[in-house]
Design an enzyme around this catalytic site. Structure first.
Site, PDB file in Angstrom:
ATOM      1  N   THR A  12       0.832  -1.207   0.000  1.00 31.50           N
ATOM      2  CA  THR A  12       0.000   0.000   0.000  1.00 31.50           C
ATOM      3  C   THR A  12       0.869   1.260   0.000  1.00 31.50           C
ATOM      4  O   THR A  12       0.361   2.371   0.152  1.00 31.50           O
ATOM      5  CB  THR A  12      -0.910   0.029   1.257  1.00 31.50           C
ATOM      6  OG1 THR A  12      -0.059  -0.150   2.418  1.00 31.50           O
ATOM      7  CG2 THR A  12      -1.929  -1.090   1.226  1.00 31.50           C
ATOM      8  N   ALA A  16       5.192   1.167  -4.278  1.00 40.56           N
ATOM      9  CA  ALA A  16       4.322   0.168  -4.911  1.00 40.56           C
ATOM     10  C   ALA A  16       3.381   0.848  -5.899  1.00 40.56           C
ATOM     11  O   ALA A  16       3.219   0.404  -7.040  1.00 40.56           O
ATOM     12  CB  ALA A  16       3.534  -0.581  -3.841  1.00 40.56           C
ATOM     13  N   LYS A  17       2.798   1.964  -5.461  1.00 44.35           N
ATOM     14  CA  LYS A  17       1.812   2.641  -6.309  1.00 44.35           C
ATOM     15  C   LYS A  17       2.454   3.276  -7.542  1.00 44.35           C
ATOM     16  O   LYS A  17       1.951   3.163  -8.643  1.00 44.35           O
ATOM     17  CB  LYS A  17       1.105   3.747  -5.509  1.00 44.35           C
ATOM     18  CG  LYS A  17       0.142   3.168  -4.501  1.00 44.35           C
ATOM     19  CD  LYS A  17      -0.582   4.264  -3.737  1.00 44.35           C
ATOM     20  CE  LYS A  17      -1.492   3.621  -2.709  1.00 44.35           C
ATOM     21  NZ  LYS A  17      -1.736   4.452  -1.568  1.00 44.35           N
ATOM     22  N   ARG A  44      -0.740  -2.684   6.287  1.00 46.67           N
ATOM     23  CA  ARG A  44      -1.058  -2.829   7.722  1.00 46.67           C
ATOM     24  C   ARG A  44      -2.549  -2.740   8.027  1.00 46.67           C
ATOM     25  O   ARG A  44      -2.983  -3.162   9.077  1.00 46.67           O
ATOM     26  CB  ARG A  44      -0.329  -1.751   8.514  1.00 46.67           C
ATOM     27  CG  ARG A  44       1.018  -2.214   9.013  1.00 46.67           C
ATOM     28  CD  ARG A  44       1.720  -1.075   9.665  1.00 46.67           C
ATOM     29  NE  ARG A  44       1.647   0.115   8.802  1.00 46.67           N
ATOM     30  CZ  ARG A  44       1.979   1.332   9.179  1.00 46.67           C
ATOM     31  NH1 ARG A  44       2.376   1.544  10.402  1.00 46.67           N
ATOM     32  NH2 ARG A  44       1.909   2.346   8.338  1.00 46.67           N
ATOM     33  N   ASP A  87       1.186  -7.234   9.629  1.00 42.10           N
ATOM     34  CA  ASP A  87       2.143  -6.426  10.372  1.00 42.10           C
ATOM     35  C   ASP A  87       3.445  -7.232  10.422  1.00 42.10           C
ATOM     36  O   ASP A  87       3.424  -8.407  10.783  1.00 42.10           O
ATOM     37  CB  ASP A  87       1.624  -6.137  11.786  1.00 42.10           C
ATOM     38  CG  ASP A  87       2.535  -5.143  12.491  1.00 42.10           C
ATOM     39  OD1 ASP A  87       3.733  -5.461  12.642  1.00 42.10           O
ATOM     40  OD2 ASP A  87       2.072  -4.052  12.855  1.00 42.10           O
ATOM     41  N   ASP A 179      19.269  -1.759  -7.143  1.00 42.32           N
ATOM     42  CA  ASP A 179      19.873  -0.434  -7.253  1.00 42.32           C
ATOM     43  C   ASP A 179      19.228   0.115  -8.510  1.00 42.32           C
ATOM     44  O   ASP A 179      19.557  -0.326  -9.616  1.00 42.32           O
ATOM     45  CB  ASP A 179      21.393  -0.524  -7.410  1.00 42.32           C
ATOM     46  CG  ASP A 179      22.006   0.853  -7.407  1.00 42.32           C
ATOM     47  OD1 ASP A 179      21.544   1.691  -8.210  1.00 42.32           O
ATOM     48  OD2 ASP A 179      22.931   1.119  -6.615  1.00 42.32           O
ATOM     49  N   HIS A 180      18.264   1.029  -8.357  1.00 37.20           N
ATOM     50  CA  HIS A 180      17.446   1.324  -9.532  1.00 37.20           C
ATOM     51  C   HIS A 180      18.229   2.003 -10.654  1.00 37.20           C
ATOM     52  O   HIS A 180      17.759   2.081 -11.768  1.00 37.20           O
ATOM     53  CB  HIS A 180      16.150   2.071  -9.168  1.00 37.20           C
ATOM     54  CG  HIS A 180      16.369   3.427  -8.613  1.00 37.20           C
ATOM     55  ND1 HIS A 180      16.545   3.670  -7.277  1.00 37.20           N
ATOM     56  CD2 HIS A 180      16.452   4.623  -9.215  1.00 37.20           C
ATOM     57  CE1 HIS A 180      16.724   4.953  -7.084  1.00 37.20           C
ATOM     58  NE2 HIS A 180      16.674   5.556  -8.235  1.00 37.20           N
ATOM     59  N   GLU A 218      20.737  16.921  -9.082  1.00 34.09           N
ATOM     60  CA  GLU A 218      19.286  17.051  -8.952  1.00 34.09           C
ATOM     61  C   GLU A 218      18.956  18.517  -8.711  1.00 34.09           C
ATOM     62  O   GLU A 218      19.760  19.242  -8.118  1.00 34.09           O
ATOM     63  CB  GLU A 218      18.790  16.283  -7.724  1.00 34.09           C
ATOM     64  CG  GLU A 218      19.000  14.786  -7.780  1.00 34.09           C
ATOM     65  CD  GLU A 218      18.523  14.136  -6.482  1.00 34.09           C
ATOM     66  OE1 GLU A 218      17.398  13.639  -6.464  1.00 34.09           O
ATOM     67  OE2 GLU A 218      19.276  14.166  -5.484  1.00 34.09           O
ATOM     68  N   HIS A 242      24.589   4.153  -5.825  1.00 34.57           N
ATOM     69  CA  HIS A 242      24.395   4.451  -7.246  1.00 34.57           C
ATOM     70  C   HIS A 242      25.678   4.911  -7.945  1.00 34.57           C
ATOM     71  O   HIS A 242      25.986   4.475  -9.046  1.00 34.57           O
ATOM     72  CB  HIS A 242      23.329   5.535  -7.425  1.00 34.57           C
ATOM     73  CG  HIS A 242      22.055   5.244  -6.697  1.00 34.57           C
ATOM     74  ND1 HIS A 242      21.459   4.001  -6.721  1.00 34.57           N
ATOM     75  CD2 HIS A 242      21.267   6.012  -5.907  1.00 34.57           C
ATOM     76  CE1 HIS A 242      20.350   4.036  -6.000  1.00 34.57           C
ATOM     77  NE2 HIS A 242      20.219   5.235  -5.482  1.00 34.57           N
TER      78      HIS A 242
HETATM   79  P1  NAD Z   1       5.836   4.144   2.259  1.00 34.77           P
HETATM   80  O1  NAD Z   1       5.983   4.715   3.621  1.00 34.77           O
HETATM   81  O2  NAD Z   1       5.000   4.878   1.272  1.00 34.77           O
HETATM   82  O3  NAD Z   1       5.198   2.686   2.367  1.00 34.77           O
HETATM   83  C1  NAD Z   1       5.575   1.804   3.351  1.00 34.77           C
HETATM   84  C2  NAD Z   1       4.803   0.517   3.275  1.00 34.77           C
HETATM   85  O4  NAD Z   1       5.252  -0.270   4.375  1.00 34.77           O
HETATM   86  C3  NAD Z   1       3.291   0.645   3.392  1.00 34.77           C
HETATM   87  O5  NAD Z   1       2.669  -0.273   2.524  1.00 34.77           O
HETATM   88  C4  NAD Z   1       3.021   0.239   4.841  1.00 34.77           C
HETATM   89  O6  NAD Z   1       1.748  -0.393   5.013  1.00 34.77           O
HETATM   90  C5  NAD Z   1       4.117  -0.761   5.072  1.00 34.77           C
HETATM   91  N1  NAD Z   1       4.440  -0.890   6.500  1.00 34.77           N
HETATM   92  C6  NAD Z   1       4.733   0.086   7.387  1.00 34.77           C
HETATM   93  N2  NAD Z   1       4.907  -0.425   8.621  1.00 34.77           N
HETATM   94  C7  NAD Z   1       4.729  -1.756   8.513  1.00 34.77           C
HETATM   95  C8  NAD Z   1       4.754  -2.826   9.430  1.00 34.77           C
HETATM   96  N3  NAD Z   1       4.989  -2.638  10.725  1.00 34.77           N
HETATM   97  N4  NAD Z   1       4.525  -4.061   8.955  1.00 34.77           N
HETATM   98  C9  NAD Z   1       4.280  -4.296   7.658  1.00 34.77           C
HETATM   99  N5  NAD Z   1       4.219  -3.319   6.743  1.00 34.77           N
HETATM  100  C10 NAD Z   1       4.438  -2.060   7.164  1.00 34.77           C
HETATM  101  O7  NAD Z   1       7.308   3.870   1.727  1.00 34.77           O
HETATM  102  P2  NAD Z   1       7.813   3.764   0.201  1.00 34.77           P
HETATM  103  O8  NAD Z   1       8.138   5.118  -0.289  1.00 34.77           O
HETATM  104  O9  NAD Z   1       6.848   2.952  -0.573  1.00 34.77           O
HETATM  105  O10 NAD Z   1       9.215   3.018   0.340  1.00 34.77           O
HETATM  106  C11 NAD Z   1       9.335   1.627   0.580  1.00 34.77           C
HETATM  107  C12 NAD Z   1      10.798   1.228   0.571  1.00 34.77           C
HETATM  108  O11 NAD Z   1      11.403   1.529  -0.663  1.00 34.77           O
HETATM  109  C13 NAD Z   1      11.648   1.945   1.611  1.00 34.77           C
HETATM  110  O12 NAD Z   1      12.610   1.044   2.084  1.00 34.77           O
HETATM  111  C14 NAD Z   1      12.321   3.042   0.843  1.00 34.77           C
HETATM  112  O13 NAD Z   1      13.551   3.394   1.447  1.00 34.77           O
HETATM  113  C15 NAD Z   1      12.534   2.348  -0.480  1.00 34.77           C
HETATM  114  N6  NAD Z   1      12.635   3.241  -1.606  1.00 34.77           N
HETATM  115  C16 NAD Z   1      11.592   4.068  -1.931  1.00 34.77           C
HETATM  116  C17 NAD Z   1      11.690   4.872  -3.050  1.00 34.77           C
HETATM  117  C18 NAD Z   1      10.549   5.763  -3.463  1.00 34.77           C
HETATM  118  O14 NAD Z   1      10.675   6.380  -4.520  1.00 34.77           O
HETATM  119  N7  NAD Z   1       9.454   5.862  -2.732  1.00 34.77           N
HETATM  120  C19 NAD Z   1      12.841   4.864  -3.827  1.00 34.77           C
HETATM  121  C20 NAD Z   1      13.888   3.995  -3.472  1.00 34.77           C
HETATM  122  C21 NAD Z   1      13.754   3.202  -2.368  1.00 34.77           C
END
Ligand code: NAD
Length: 483
Positions: A12, A16-17, A44, A87, A179-180, A218, A242
């Site tokens: 969520t 992911a989105k 969660r 969780d 590593d994107h 950036e 990176h």
């Molecule tokens: P986010 O905060 O939007 O989403 C976090 C997700 O973790 C949610 O689905 C939430 O339900 C879940 N979560 C939180 N606590 C939890 C728990 N106790 N148990 C189970 N699930 C739990 O974070 P995000 O931006 O989607 O990032 C996710 C990961 O990807 C992070 O490690 C971040 O460092 C990494 N990341 C994100 C990006 C980005 O562009 N958003 C880029 C590179 C890396």
């Protein structure tokens, strides 16, 4: 391609989105997903499958590179998706998940091939891996794989500990560390540019190359991520992962085979040959900076310490420039300059290779030849050559170039997820690379902590502190293509 179950922790979340569902959907549209597959999203909160599928549909409609002509493809894709509340620390939730995974495997008549994607905060990486093992989710009579996002540790010690914990549940060849930057098409193209072109193959060493400049600039600041960024800084957020990956991809020799083991072995050799920077040498070869108020894209912006969520006395670096040496036969004597920063004049990730001039009494080679590889946001390759102006007969630099921006290029996450589904780990970071990168960076982190390295201010909208220019001037060079 094997049929499989894709289990998304953090299903969520923002990543992911914006990236993961659109990537899966585009693979589906291009018939690059297995013939039958099951996707299980985890979050969660309570949700029904239907509500969850609707939220996935929204993210696809908002962020997908493509949509199909009619709604039927999205409908079809959504039927593969289920939701489970989880969780990370609750063991019962894993049992419910296991039951759902098994039910779907049975219903679809697919083997127990399971891909677990951890798109959650790093504090959950090891607890989730352990629970996958203890719950039985990881006991399959098919394959299992784990994809994890950065950050992989905050220093050498924590990275090693995390790796040990992951290794209790997954073997190295089951772990896919994203590593994107390795998902970016132009980074994947480096191998072809270097080794499929005899012209560059012949020139790719200290015999012909004067220096290499790798920049990732950036225009943005810390945005909503101050809590994380203020602890990490540019050194951990960009440089250790990176930037060193870009260095490896640029400097690596041709592998004996195009397979993951050989490619990663060649990348590792680059890091093994990277001259260590002892703490007392850091200051001579590395410049750190932090942005101050200024003008970016014609807008006044505050300094880093005035950003919401940043400590008023923060010593965190938002800019790093460094000079690195690769002590092997091919690269001895060629400086690699690496630079990354926030609130710079333009968003650009690029590699500039400056060739040596070969002047003599008759031909002066006025300007050096440059190979410019733009990685992001534009993708292009250009070669700057000396040529005679047809009107005035003067020598002038001309640009032979190729740009792929008009093409519908897949997003990096599409390429990476496709690789992981097929079990191709060429473009994922191996533990050896991660460990050697942290090892190289560790004395720098310590020198920062001990406040041995000055933190230069730079005006937002500039190309970083002057000291970063002096780093190259000491060697008789300057940064190319700065705005
Ligand atoms: P986010 O905060 O939007 O989403 C976090 C997700 O973790 C949610 O689905 C939430 O339900 C879940 N979560 C939180 N606590 C939890 C728990 N106790 N148990 C189970 N699930 C739990 O974070 P995000 O931006 O989607 O990032 C996710 C990961 O990807 C992070 O490690 C971040 O460092 C990494 N990341 C994100 C990006 C980005 O562009 N958003 C880029 C590179 C890396």
């Amino acid at each position: 391609m094997d049929t499989m179950t894709f289990v998304l922790f953090g299903g969520t979340g923002d990543l992911a989105k914006r990236k993961i569902y659109p990537a899966l959907y585009n693979l589906f549209l291009e018939e690059k997903m297995p013939s039958t597959f099951s996707i299980i999203g985890l979050g969660r909160n309570e949700s029904t499958d239907k509500d969850f599928q609707e939220s996935v549909e929204n993210s696809i409609r908002t962020f997908s590179r493509r949509l199909s002509d009619n709604g039927s493809k999205i409908e079809q894709f959504l039927t593969t998706i289920r939701y489970s509340k989880l969780d990370a620390r609750n063991k019962e939730d894993y049992q419910r998940l296991l039951q759902l995974v098994k039910d779907r495997e049975e219903e679809l008549n697919i083997p127990e091939n399971r891909l677990f994607y951890l798109s959650v905060a790093p504090e959950f990486f090891d607890v989730i891996a352990l629970n996958i093992k203890e719950s039985g989710l990881g006991t399959t009579n098919g394959w299992k794989r784990l994809i994890i996002e950065k950050p992989f540790g905050q220093d050498l010690k924590s990275a090693r500990l995390l790796n040990q914990n992951l290794n209790n549940a997954f073997k190295e060849d089951e772990i896919y560390r994203i590593d994107h930057y390795l998902g970016k098409p132009m980074v994947r193209n480096l191998e072809a540019l270097k080794f499929e072109n005899p012209v560059f193959q012949a020139l790719w060493s200290n015999r012909s190359i004067a220096n290499v400049q790798i920049t990732a600039s950036e225009t943005v600041g810390v945005e909503q991520r101050a809590g994380y960024y203020d602890q990490a800084g540019a050194i951990r957020d960009m440089f250790q992962n990176h930037m060193l990956q870009l260095l490896m991809m640029t400097a690596m020799h041709a592998p004996k085979q195009k397979d993951a083991n050989e490619i990663r072995a060649e990348k590792r050799k680059v890091l093994e040959a990277l001259r260590p920077l002892n703490k007392d040498e850091v200051g001579k070869n590395l410049v750190r900076g932090q942005y101050e108020a200024g003008l970016v894209n014609n807008k006044n912006v505050p300094g880093y310490r005035d950003e919401p969520g940043v400590r008023k006395d923060s010593q965190t670096d938002t800019f790093i420039a460094a000079r690195l040496w690769i002590d092997n036969q091919d690269w001895a004597g060629v400086p690699f300059y690496i630079r990354t920063g926030k609130k710079m004049p333009e968003k650009s990730t690029r590699i500039v290779v400056e060739f040596k001039r070969n002047h003599n009494d008759i031909y002066l080679n006025k300007d050096p030849n440059l190979l410019v590889i733009e990685i992001n946001p534009n993708e292009s390759v250009s070669l700057i050559l000396n040529s005679k102006n047809p009107v005035n007969g003067e020598l002038e630099p001309i640009n032979a170039d190729y740009a792929s921006s008009q093409l519908d290029v897949p997003d990096g996450y599409e390429l990476l997820i496709y690789d992981a589904i097929r079990g191709d780990s060429r473009f994922f970071a191996h533990w050896n690379e991660v460990e050697l990168s942290w090892k190289w960076v560790q004395p720098i982190l310590e020198a920062f902590d001990e406040e041995q390295i000055p933190l230069h201010g730079y005006t937002a909208g500039s190309n970083g502190p002057d000291a970063a220019n002096r780093l190259l001037e000491e060697d008789g060079f300057s940064w190319w293509l700065d705005k």
